[in-house]
Design a protein around this motif. Structure first.
Motif, PDB file in Angstrom:
ATOM      1  N   ASN A  90       0.819  -1.210   0.000  1.00 19.02           N
ATOM      2  CA  ASN A  90       0.000   0.000   0.000  1.00 19.02           C
ATOM      3  C   ASN A  90       0.859   1.269   0.000  1.00 19.02           C
ATOM      4  OD1 ASN A  90      -2.470   1.350  -0.070  1.00 19.02           O
ATOM      5  ND2 ASN A  90      -2.580   1.517   2.170  1.00 19.02           N
ATOM      6  N   ILE A  91       1.854   1.288  -0.890  1.00 18.54           N
ATOM      7  CA  ILE A  91       2.687   2.470  -1.077  1.00 18.54           C
ATOM      8  C   ILE A  91       2.693   2.816  -2.558  1.00 18.54           C
ATOM      9  CG2 ILE A  91       4.165   1.939   0.906  1.00 18.54           C
ATOM     10  CD1 ILE A  91       6.279   0.914  -1.071  1.00 18.54           C
ATOM     11  N   SER A  92       3.281   3.953  -2.897  1.00 18.18           N
ATOM     12  CA  SER A  92       3.421   4.324  -4.302  1.00 18.18           C
ATOM     13  C   SER A  92       4.647   3.636  -4.901  1.00 18.18           C
ATOM     14  CB  SER A  92       3.568   5.844  -4.437  1.00 18.18           C
ATOM     15  OG  SER A  92       3.967   6.188  -5.752  1.00 18.18           O
ATOM     16  N   ALA A  93       4.542   3.193  -6.140  1.00 15.86           N
ATOM     17  CA  ALA A  93       5.687   2.558  -6.805  1.00 15.86           C
ATOM     18  C   ALA A  93       6.866   3.517  -6.917  1.00 15.86           C
ATOM     19  CB  ALA A  93       5.269   2.054  -8.189  1.00 15.86           C
ATOM     20  N   SER A  94       6.604   4.825  -6.945  1.00 16.09           N
ATOM     21  CA  SER A  94       7.685   5.810  -7.041  1.00 16.09           C
ATOM     22  C   SER A  94       8.504   5.897  -5.760  1.00 16.09           C
ATOM     23  CB  SER A  94       7.116   7.190  -7.383  1.00 16.09           C
ATOM     24  OG  SER A  94       6.251   7.645  -6.356  1.00 16.09           O
ATOM     25  N   GLU A  95       8.021   5.276  -4.677  1.00 10.94           N
ATOM     26  CA  GLU A  95       8.775   5.261  -3.427  1.00 10.94           C
ATOM     27  C   GLU A  95       9.924   4.252  -3.471  1.00 10.94           C
ATOM     28  OE1 GLU A  95       8.197   7.032  -0.282  1.00 10.94           O
ATOM     29  OE2 GLU A  95       7.315   8.283  -1.850  1.00 10.94           O
ATOM     30  N   ILE A  96       9.874   3.293  -4.390  1.00 12.57           N
ATOM     31  CA  ILE A  96      10.874   2.223  -4.429  1.00 12.57           C
ATOM     32  C   ILE A  96      12.095   2.687  -5.228  1.00 12.57           C
ATOM     33  CG2 ILE A  96      11.329  -0.160  -5.114  1.00 12.57           C
ATOM     34  CD1 ILE A  96       8.312  -0.675  -4.867  1.00 12.57           C
ATOM     35  N   LEU A  97      13.253   2.661  -4.579  1.00 10.52           N
ATOM     36  CA  LEU A  97      14.493   3.077  -5.230  1.00 10.52           C
ATOM     37  C   LEU A  97      15.143   1.928  -5.994  1.00 10.52           C
ATOM     38  CD1 LEU A  97      16.156   5.275  -2.436  1.00 10.52           C
ATOM     39  CD2 LEU A  97      14.713   6.011  -4.354  1.00 10.52           C
ATOM     40  N   PHE A  98      15.227   0.762  -5.367  1.00 14.08           N
ATOM     41  CA  PHE A  98      15.803  -0.420  -6.011  1.00 14.08           C
ATOM     42  C   PHE A  98      15.465  -1.624  -5.148  1.00 14.08           C
ATOM     43  CE2 PHE A  98      19.119   1.553  -3.395  1.00 14.08           C
ATOM     44  CZ  PHE A  98      19.533   0.499  -2.578  1.00 14.08           C
ATOM     45  N   CYS A  99      15.798  -2.802  -5.640  1.00 19.27           N
ATOM     46  CA  CYS A  99      15.560  -4.035  -4.894  1.00 19.27           C
ATOM     47  C   CYS A  99      16.844  -4.851  -4.796  1.00 19.27           C
ATOM     48  CB  CYS A  99      14.487  -4.894  -5.570  1.00 19.27           C
ATOM     49  SG  CYS A  99      12.829  -4.182  -5.549  1.00 19.27           S
ATOM     50  N   THR A 100      16.985  -5.571  -3.706  1.00 14.33           N
ATOM     51  CA  THR A 100      18.077  -6.532  -3.549  1.00 14.33           C
ATOM     52  C   THR A 100      17.479  -7.921  -3.367  1.00 14.33           C
ATOM     53  OG1 THR A 100      18.154  -5.976  -1.193  1.00 14.33           O
ATOM     54  CG2 THR A 100      19.800  -4.943  -2.611  1.00 14.33           C
ATOM     55  N   LEU A 101      18.279  -8.925  -3.653  1.00 14.58           N
ATOM     56  CA  LEU A 101      17.829 -10.308  -3.571  1.00 14.58           C
ATOM     57  C   LEU A 101      18.471 -11.002  -2.379  1.00 14.58           C
ATOM     58  CD1 LEU A 101      18.050 -11.272  -7.357  1.00 14.58           C
ATOM     59  CD2 LEU A 101      16.031 -10.514  -6.078  1.00 14.58           C
ATOM     60  N   ALA A 151      13.616   1.861 -13.809  1.00 14.04           N
ATOM     61  CA  ALA A 151      12.315   2.533 -13.737  1.00 14.04           C
ATOM     62  C   ALA A 151      12.482   4.045 -13.549  1.00 14.04           C
ATOM     63  CB  ALA A 151      11.474   1.956 -12.608  1.00 14.04           C
ATOM     64  N   GLY A 152      13.643   4.564 -13.940  1.00 15.09           N
ATOM     65  CA  GLY A 152      13.826   6.016 -13.943  1.00 15.09           C
ATOM     66  C   GLY A 152      14.660   6.601 -12.831  1.00 15.09           C
ATOM     67  N   TYR A 153      15.217   5.757 -11.945  1.00 15.94           N
ATOM     68  CA  TYR A 153      16.025   6.270 -10.842  1.00 15.94           C
ATOM     69  C   TYR A 153      17.472   5.808 -11.007  1.00 15.94           C
ATOM     70  CZ  TYR A 153      11.844   7.538  -8.116  1.00 15.94           C
ATOM     71  OH  TYR A 153      10.672   8.101  -7.678  1.00 15.94           O
ATOM     72  N   ALA A 154      18.390   6.775 -11.122  1.00 12.21           N
ATOM     73  CA  ALA A 154      19.819   6.472 -11.127  1.00 12.21           C
ATOM     74  C   ALA A 154      20.336   6.553  -9.699  1.00 12.21           C
ATOM     75  CB  ALA A 154      20.575   7.460 -12.017  1.00 12.21           C
ATOM     76  N   ASP A 182      20.006  21.450  -9.052  1.00 12.57           N
ATOM     77  CA  ASP A 182      18.554  21.649  -9.012  1.00 12.57           C
ATOM     78  C   ASP A 182      17.834  21.224 -10.289  1.00 12.57           C
ATOM     79  OD1 ASP A 182      18.460  22.617  -6.395  1.00 12.57           O
ATOM     80  OD2 ASP A 182      18.953  24.656  -7.051  1.00 12.57           O
ATOM     81  N   GLN A 183      18.541  20.609 -11.206  1.00 17.24           N
ATOM     82  CA  GLN A 183      17.908  20.063 -12.411  1.00 17.24           C
ATOM     83  C   GLN A 183      17.569  18.595 -12.165  1.00 17.24           C
ATOM     84  OE1 GLN A 183      20.244  20.294 -16.023  1.00 17.24           O
ATOM     85  NE2 GLN A 183      18.944  18.823 -17.093  1.00 17.24           N
ATOM     86  N   SER A 184      16.285  18.275 -12.182  1.00 22.47           N
ATOM     87  CA  SER A 184      15.867  16.899 -11.915  1.00 22.47           C
ATOM     88  C   SER A 184      16.401  15.960 -12.995  1.00 22.47           C
ATOM     89  CB  SER A 184      14.343  16.805 -11.869  1.00 22.47           C
ATOM     90  OG  SER A 184      13.925  15.448 -11.763  1.00 22.47           O
ATOM     91  N   ILE A 185      16.899  14.812 -12.563  1.00 17.80           N
ATOM     92  CA  ILE A 185      17.357  13.810 -13.521  1.00 17.80           C
ATOM     93  C   ILE A 185      16.536  12.516 -13.375  1.00 17.80           C
ATOM     94  CG2 ILE A 185      19.695  14.717 -13.726  1.00 17.80           C
ATOM     95  CD1 ILE A 185      20.570  12.516 -11.775  1.00 17.80           C
ATOM     96  N   VAL A 186      15.401  12.626 -12.702  1.00 16.88           N
ATOM     97  CA  VAL A 186      14.498  11.474 -12.605  1.00 16.88           C
ATOM     98  C   VAL A 186      14.027  11.123 -14.014  1.00 16.88           C
ATOM     99  CG1 VAL A 186      12.288  10.631 -11.745  1.00 16.88           C
ATOM    100  CG2 VAL A 186      13.763  12.025 -10.278  1.00 16.88           C
ATOM    101  N   GLY A 187      14.143   9.869 -14.384  1.00 20.35           N
ATOM    102  CA  GLY A 187      13.794   9.418 -15.726  1.00 20.35           C
ATOM    103  C   GLY A 187      14.978   9.264 -16.645  1.00 20.35           C
ATOM    104  N   CYS A 188      16.156   9.778 -16.226  1.00 20.44           N
ATOM    105  CA  CYS A 188      17.365   9.643 -17.045  1.00 20.44           C
ATOM    106  C   CYS A 188      17.997   8.274 -16.814  1.00 20.44           C
ATOM    107  CB  CYS A 188      18.378  10.731 -16.705  1.00 20.44           C
ATOM    108  SG  CYS A 188      17.844  12.405 -17.122  1.00 20.44           S
ATOM    109  N   ARG A 189      18.605   7.727 -17.855  1.00 17.58           N
ATOM    110  CA  ARG A 189      19.337   6.480 -17.718  1.00 17.58           C
ATOM    111  C   ARG A 189      20.691   6.745 -17.062  1.00 17.58           C
ATOM    112  NH1 ARG A 189      18.391   1.873 -20.264  1.00 17.58           N
ATOM    113  NH2 ARG A 189      19.617   1.191 -18.465  1.00 17.58           N
ATOM    114  N   HIS A 190      21.298   5.679 -16.551  1.00 21.97           N
ATOM    115  CA  HIS A 190      22.565   5.829 -15.827  1.00 21.97           C
ATOM    116  C   HIS A 190      23.667   6.464 -16.674  1.00 21.97           C
ATOM    117  CE1 HIS A 190      22.854   2.238 -18.136  1.00 21.97           C
ATOM    118  NE2 HIS A 190      22.679   1.354 -17.162  1.00 21.97           N
ATOM    119  N   TYR A 191      23.746   6.098 -17.968  1.00 19.90           N
ATOM    120  CA  TYR A 191      24.809   6.643 -18.810  1.00 19.90           C
ATOM    121  C   TYR A 191      24.618   8.136 -19.072  1.00 19.90           C
ATOM    122  CZ  TYR A 191      21.548   6.160 -22.769  1.00 19.90           C
ATOM    123  OH  TYR A 191      20.462   6.246 -23.611  1.00 19.90           O
ATOM    124  N   GLU A 192      23.352   8.598 -19.070  1.00 22.99           N
ATOM    125  CA  GLU A 192      23.092  10.021 -19.239  1.00 22.99           C
ATOM    126  C   GLU A 192      23.535  10.802 -18.000  1.00 22.99           C
ATOM    127  OE1 GLU A 192      19.148  10.121 -22.045  1.00 22.99           O
ATOM    128  OE2 GLU A 192      18.887   9.369 -20.004  1.00 22.99           O
TER     129      GLU A 192
END
Length: 331
Positions: A90-101, A151-154, A182-192
């Motif tokens: 019951n959270i927003s998917a945008s709250e998830i930064l990454f997952c570990t196994l 999913a958009g988070y570097a 102060d320039q958002s980079i949410v949505g950028c790929r890691h190489y960018e």
């Protein structure tokens, strides 16, 4: 009694228009009806055996800082995986930064990439505190290795010892880079993101806005750094769920010894040339090159699937050489 009944029946001649039909007429009519039936009723195709459906793949998951255990299934890529986890808790998917196994810690060796073992336990790391740091670039490289969550988070995967970033103790492995100056980079790929940081002017301060993963009590104060030698090592003989950015997920065998060595070598080259680490990207590169006969065919195949990356020629030749070294047992 059954035989007598059959004989009695056969003694009666069929009627047509109120008159008895002769045996010859009966045979002629039967033949005509058979012929008509063959012309008008197509034969049914042979039945093929119905394949047994694969069992539904169900994975167990928790929030890394602590939560009950949830069960998820029915995802084909990382974005859908995050959505399933978010729905369970019951959270927003945008709250998830990454997952570990199989580990709740910020352990880059356990980072979820494009493959999940069918028995793996998934821990989701969610947004924690936001912090802003000022950085002055004193040398060409900052000492950061960057990856992204698909999913958009570097975020920061490695910090080089004694580098510019290593001297800023508030910056940690696992921190999501949310903005540069102060320039958002949410949505950028890691190489960018890596390219943007590389282009910062030496001697000129710039700011990074970072979001650290929420930590459990036993993780507070921890500043992890992943050992390079064993990162991404896989154990053969098990199946994995391969997540793809396009198309459906597939269940595959674990990579062969050649594929495992080649992927880790290509991942090292990605870090050297582009400042990123990405085992899924390395896997795609190896798949594009493992059956090619020359570097030109390899470059063409790679451009068809990863043209947006614009890999430099020197990187392509290094990768081609590494694949040859692995095939010939030199690595």
């Amino acid at each position: 009694m059954q035989q007598d009944s059959e004989n009695a029946t056969s003694d009666r001649e069929p009627m047509q228009n109120g008159e008895a039909m002769s045996p010859d007429a009966q045979d002629s009519k039967a033949s005509a009806e058979d012929e008509e039936s063959q012309r008008t009723v197509p034969s049914a195709p042979p039945l093929e055996p119905t394949p047994c459906p694969r069992p539904k793949l169900v994975f167990h998951t928790q929030l890394a800082h602590g939560s009950p255990t949830g069960r998820i299934h029915g995802f084909t890529n990382v974005r859908e995986l995050y959505a399933k986890i978010a729905e369970v808790f019951n959270i927003s998917a945008s709250e998830i930064l990454f997952c570990t196994l199989n580990s709740h810690k910020v352990d880059m060796q356990k980072l979820l990439g494009g493959q999940i073992g069918l028995e793996d336990f998934i821990f989701a790391h969610v947004r924690g505190e936001t912090k802003e740091v000022e950085v002055i670039k004193t040398e060409d490289a900052l000492g950061l290795t960057i990856t992204d969550n698909g999913a958009g988070y570097a975020f920061i995967k490695r910090i080089k010892e004694d580098s510019t970033i290593d001297r800023i103790k508030t910056v940690c492995v696992g921190d999501h880079i949310e903005a540069v100056n102060d320039q958002s980079i949410v949505g950028c790929r890691h190489y960018e993101v890596a390219k943007m940081l590389k282009e910062q002017t030496r001697g000129t301060p710039f700011t990074l806005r970072l979001v650290e993963p929420k930590k459990a009590f036993d993780m507070i104060g921890q500043r992890t750094r992943a050992p390079k030698s064993s990162e991404g090592k896989m154990v053969s003989g098990k199946e994995t769920l391969r997540l793809r950015s396009k198309g459906s997920a597939t269940v595959e065998e674990m990579p062969s010894e050649f594929e495992d060595k080649a992927m880790r070598k290509v991942d090292d080259l990605l870090e050297s040339y582009m400042g990123i680490r990405d085992l899924e990207l390395a896997t795609t590169i190896v798949e594009a090159g493992k059956n090619k006969q020359n570097p030109d065919d390899f470059a063409e195949a790679l451009d068809s699937v990863l043209g947006d990356f614009g890999f430099p020629d020197v990187f392509l030749f290094e990768v081609w050489g590494a694949l040859g070294d692995v095939k010939n047992g030199r690595i």
